[in-house]
Design a protein around this motif. Structure first.
Motif, short mmCIF file in Angstrom:
data_model
loop_
_atom_site.label_atom_id
_atom_site.label_comp_id
_atom_site.label_asym_id
_atom_site.label_seq_id
_atom_site.Cartn_x
_atom_site.Cartn_y
_atom_site.Cartn_z
N ILE A 96 -11.42 -5.76 -6.12
CA ILE A 96 -10.06 -5.42 -6.55
C ILE A 96 -9.11 -6.49 -6.01
N ALA A 97 -8.66 -7.39 -6.90
CA ALA A 97 -7.79 -8.48 -6.46
C ALA A 97 -6.33 -8.07 -6.41
N PRO A 114 -10.21 -6.40 -0.66
CA PRO A 114 -9.84 -7.29 0.44
C PRO A 114 -8.82 -6.62 1.36
N ILE A 115 -8.90 -6.95 2.65
CA ILE A 115 -8.03 -6.27 3.61
C ILE A 115 -6.55 -6.58 3.37
N ASP A 116 -6.24 -7.69 2.70
CA ASP A 116 -4.84 -8.01 2.42
C ASP A 116 -4.34 -7.32 1.15
N VAL A 117 -5.24 -6.67 0.42
CA VAL A 117 -4.86 -6.00 -0.83
C VAL A 117 -4.71 -4.50 -0.61
N MET A 118 -5.40 -3.94 0.40
CA MET A 118 -5.43 -2.48 0.61
C MET A 118 -4.05 -1.86 0.74
N ALA A 119 -3.12 -2.57 1.40
CA ALA A 119 -1.81 -1.99 1.69
C ALA A 119 -0.74 -2.38 0.67
N LEU A 120 -1.12 -3.09 -0.40
CA LEU A 120 -0.14 -3.49 -1.41
C LEU A 120 0.40 -2.26 -2.13
N PRO A 121 1.66 -2.31 -2.59
CA PRO A 121 2.24 -1.16 -3.29
C PRO A 121 1.54 -0.90 -4.61
N ALA A 122 1.37 0.40 -4.92
CA ALA A 122 0.66 0.79 -6.14
C ALA A 122 1.35 1.97 -6.80
#
Length: 525
Positions: A131-132, A161-169
Motif C-alpha cells: 500500500i503506497a 510502509p511505516i511512513d504510510v500507516m499514519a497518513l490521513p484516510a
C-alpha cells in the motif's frame, strides 16, 4: 482518520471479528483503531502461532483468518504457517509492516530490514501487495476477499510502509462488494450426466474442496449408487453411510476400487501425492474416464480429465443431481463395493495402526460432533489412512500437504475461538507439541476450551521407524520430553497422565466437564 484506522474499519465491513497478532514498533499505527472496534485481538506467543491460529480459525469458521505481524522477522516467522495454508487452500490474510518507502531495497541496515520483503512473500502467498498511499487500501482488500470467495483460497499478504500507516484516510470509501463463485457450465454438466448415467460402476472422490457439500454429495452418491472415497481433508463427509469409504487413496484396496470404476467423479481434490501416493511407489494412475469439479481453473489444467467443470463443488454437485434425475437410480453394487473396500483398507493398515485409529475413535465417541485438530503424530498418520469422523470439516491436520510440525496447538486454539460452543481436541505428539508449546497459554488468555491430547512416545517415533525400515541407524530422533504435567501447572492448566489409550474416553469426558483448557498425556511404551 489514519490509514491504520481505515484498515480496521474495512476489515469490520468484510465481517472480520478476530485478529491474531503481536504488536511491535513497526505496526503500532495499524493498531490505532483496534481498541475502539468490535474486532477481538488475540495475542499469541510467536508469529508462527498467530498464523497457525488464523489457519485453524478459517478452517473451523469458513471465513478468512487474519494475522497482524511486524516487518521482517514477524513476517518470516509466519511464513511456515502461510505455506501450510497455501497447501491446504485455507483463506488467510496476513497484514504486515514494511520499512519506510524511501529506504526500501537500498540495504541501509534499518531495523527489521529485508532485501525484498514483498518479493519474498510473492513466492509463498497467492498475492502480495504494498500500500503506497491510502487510496490503494480498499482495492487491495477487495482483491484479497474476492480471491477468498471466488477461487481456490490461500494466504494473501498486504504490507504497509511505516511512513504510510499514519497518513490521513478520511476520504476512503467503505463499500464492500460481494463476489460470486464461478457457476458450472450447463453444457459440461449435461455431458457429465450422460457419462454418469451410462456408467456400470461409478465412483466419487471427495477432497477438501467438497467439505461444505455433504448434502449434495450424499444425494449424488445415492442417486447413482456410487461409493465415495474421502481424502484426509474431506473426512466427516458421508459419516457412517453405506456408500462412504473414509480411507486413503494411497491404500491398495482403494486403488483397486478406483481401477475397477468405469467413471470417476473427482470433487474438490487436487490428486496430491500426500493423499494419492503417500508411499511414493508410483502406483497412482489418473482414472481414464474422469470428471473433475474444482473452483480453480489452474488446478483443473494440472491433470488430464475427460470433463473439467470449473465451479463451486456444492453448486456443481446439485446441478448434476438435478440433471440426472431419478431415472438414473438403479443398483450398481455401490454399497457392496464400498463395504468390501472399507474392510480391506482397514485390514491393510495392520494391527498397530488399527490400535491408533481406535484411539482417535475414542475421542470422536467421547465428544460427538467435535473438531479434532491434529499435528504430525502416529495416530494422526494412522487416521489419515483410515478414519470416519462425524462432522464435515471436523478432522484436519498438518500431516498432509506442507506437513508443518507444531500446527496442532495454535490451530486448535484458533478453531475454538471461531466456534466457542463446539468441543475442540488437539491431538499432537510430544515432539511436535514442543514446537509451539508456549501457545497453550493463549488458550487460557482467550478462554479457548481446547483439550490437548499429547501422544507421548518420547521422541520422533515415526521418523525412527522410517530410518530403521531402510537400514539407517536412528540418530536425532529421541529428544527427551519435558514433564508435561508440571508444565501444565506452570501455565495454570489442568492435566492428567494416562497409561493407555483405552482410558482416553473417560478422561475426555472429565476434561470436557471442566469447561476450560486441559491437557491429557498418554504415555506410550
Amino acid at each position: 482518520m489514519t490509514l491504520g484506522e481505515a484498515l480496521i474499519r474495512l476489515l469490520e465491513a468484510y465481517g472480520v471479528d478476530t485478529v491474531f497478532g503481536i504488536p511491535g514498533v513497526h505496526t503500532v499505527e495499524l493498531y490505532r483503531g483496534l481498541a475502539g472496534s468490535e474486532i477481538r485481538h488475540v495475542t499469541p506467543r510467536h508469529e508462527q502461532g498467530a498464523a497457525f491460529m488464523a489457519d485453524g480459525y478459517a478452517r473451523a469458521s469458513g471465513r478468512p483468518g487474519v494475522a497482524f505481524v511486524i516487518t521482517g522477522p514477524g513476517l518470516t516467522n509466519a511464513v511456515t504457517a502461510m505455506a501450510q495454508a497455501r497447501a491446504d487452500s485455507v483463506p488467510m490474510l496476513v497484514v504486515s509492516g514494511v520499512n519506510a518507502t524511501a529506504t526500501l531495497g537500498k540495504g541501509l541496515g534499518y531495523l527489521h530490514e529485508l532485501p525484498d520483503q514483498r518479493g519474498m512473500m510473492e513466492k509463498v502467498a497467492l498475492s502480495s501487495e504494498r500500500i503506497a498511499n491510502p487510496d490503494e487500501l480498499p482495492g487491495a482488500l477487495a482483491r484479497a476477499f474476492a480471491l477468498f470467495a471466488s477461487s481456490r483460497p490461500g494466504p494473501v499478504h498486504i504490507e504497509v510502509p511505516i511512513d504510510v500507516m499514519a497518513l490521513p484516510a478520511d476520504d476512503l470509501a467503505f463499500d464492500v462488494a460481494g463476489t460470486a463463485r464461478p457457476t458450472p457450465e450447463r453444457a459440461l454438466i449435461a455431458r457429465a450426466a450422460e457419462l454418469i448415467a451410462s456408467a456400470r460402476s461409478p465412483l466419487i472422490l471427495a477432497g477438501g474442496g467438497a467439505k461444505t457439500s455433504n448434502a449434495e454429495l450424499k444425494r449424488l452418491a445415492e442417486l447413482i449408487d456410487a461409493p465415495v472415497v474421502q481424502t484426509a481433508n474431506a473426512r466427516g463427509l458421508m459419516h457412517g453411510h453405506k456408500l462412504g469409504v473414509p480411507a486413503s487413496p494411497s491404500l491398495k484396496a482403494v486403488r483397486k476400487l478406483m481401477a475397477d470404476a468405469d467413471v470417476v467423479i473427482a470433487a474438490g481434490t487436487e490428486f496430491g501425492p500426500t493423499d494419492y501416493d503417500m508411499y511414493a511407489d508410483g502406483g497412482f494412475v489418473v482414472p481414464p474416464v474422469l470428471i473433475r469439479i474444482d473452483i480453480d481453473d489452474a488446478q483443473l489444467k494440472r491433470r488430464p480429465s475427460t470433463i473439467a467443470i470449473q465451479a463451486d463443488c456444492r453448486a456443481a454437485l446439485a446441478e448434476l443431481c438435478d440433471t440426472l434425475g431419478a431415472a438414473s437410480t438403479h443398483d450398481r453394487g455401490g454399497a457392496e463395493r464400498a463395504r468390501s473396500t472399507r474392510e480391506a483398507a482397514f485390514a491393510e493398515i495392520g494391527p498397530a495402526m488399527q490400535a491408533q485409529v481406535r484411539a482417535v475413535e475414542h475421542i470422536r465417541d467421547a465428544l460427538p460432533n467435535s473438531l479434532i485438530v491434529g499435528d504430525s503424530t502416529q495416530p494422526v498418520y494412522a487416521a489419515n489412512l483410515y478414519y470416519d469422523h462425524d462432522r464435515p470439516g471436523g478432522w484436519f491436520n498438518a500431516a498432509t500437504g506442507f506437513g508443518a510440525l507444531g500446527f496442532g496447538p495454535p490451530a486448535a486454539i484458533g478453531a475454538a475461538i471461531a466456534l466457542p460452543g463446539v468441543p475442540v481436541v488437539c491431538l499432537a505428539g510430544d515432539g511436535g507439541f514442543q514446537f509451539t508449546l508456549p501457545e497453550i497459554a493463549v488458550a487460557t488468555d482467550a478462554g479457548a476450551r481446547v483439550i490437548f491430547v499429547i501422544w507421548n512416545n518420547r521422541g520422533y517415533r515415526e521418523i525412527e521407524t522410517s530410518m530403521r525400515d531402510v537400514g539407517v541407524e536412528p540418530v536425532g530422533v529421541s529428544p527427551a520430553p519435558p514433564d508435561f504435567i508440571k508444565l501444565a501447572a506452570a501455565y495454570g492448566i489442568d492435566a492428567e497422565r494416562l497409561s493407555s489409550a483405552g482410558e482416553l474416553g473417560a478422561a475426555l469426558t472429565r476434561a470436557h466437564a471442566k469447561r476450560q483448557p486441559c491437557i491429557i498425556e498418554i504415555a506410550i511404551e
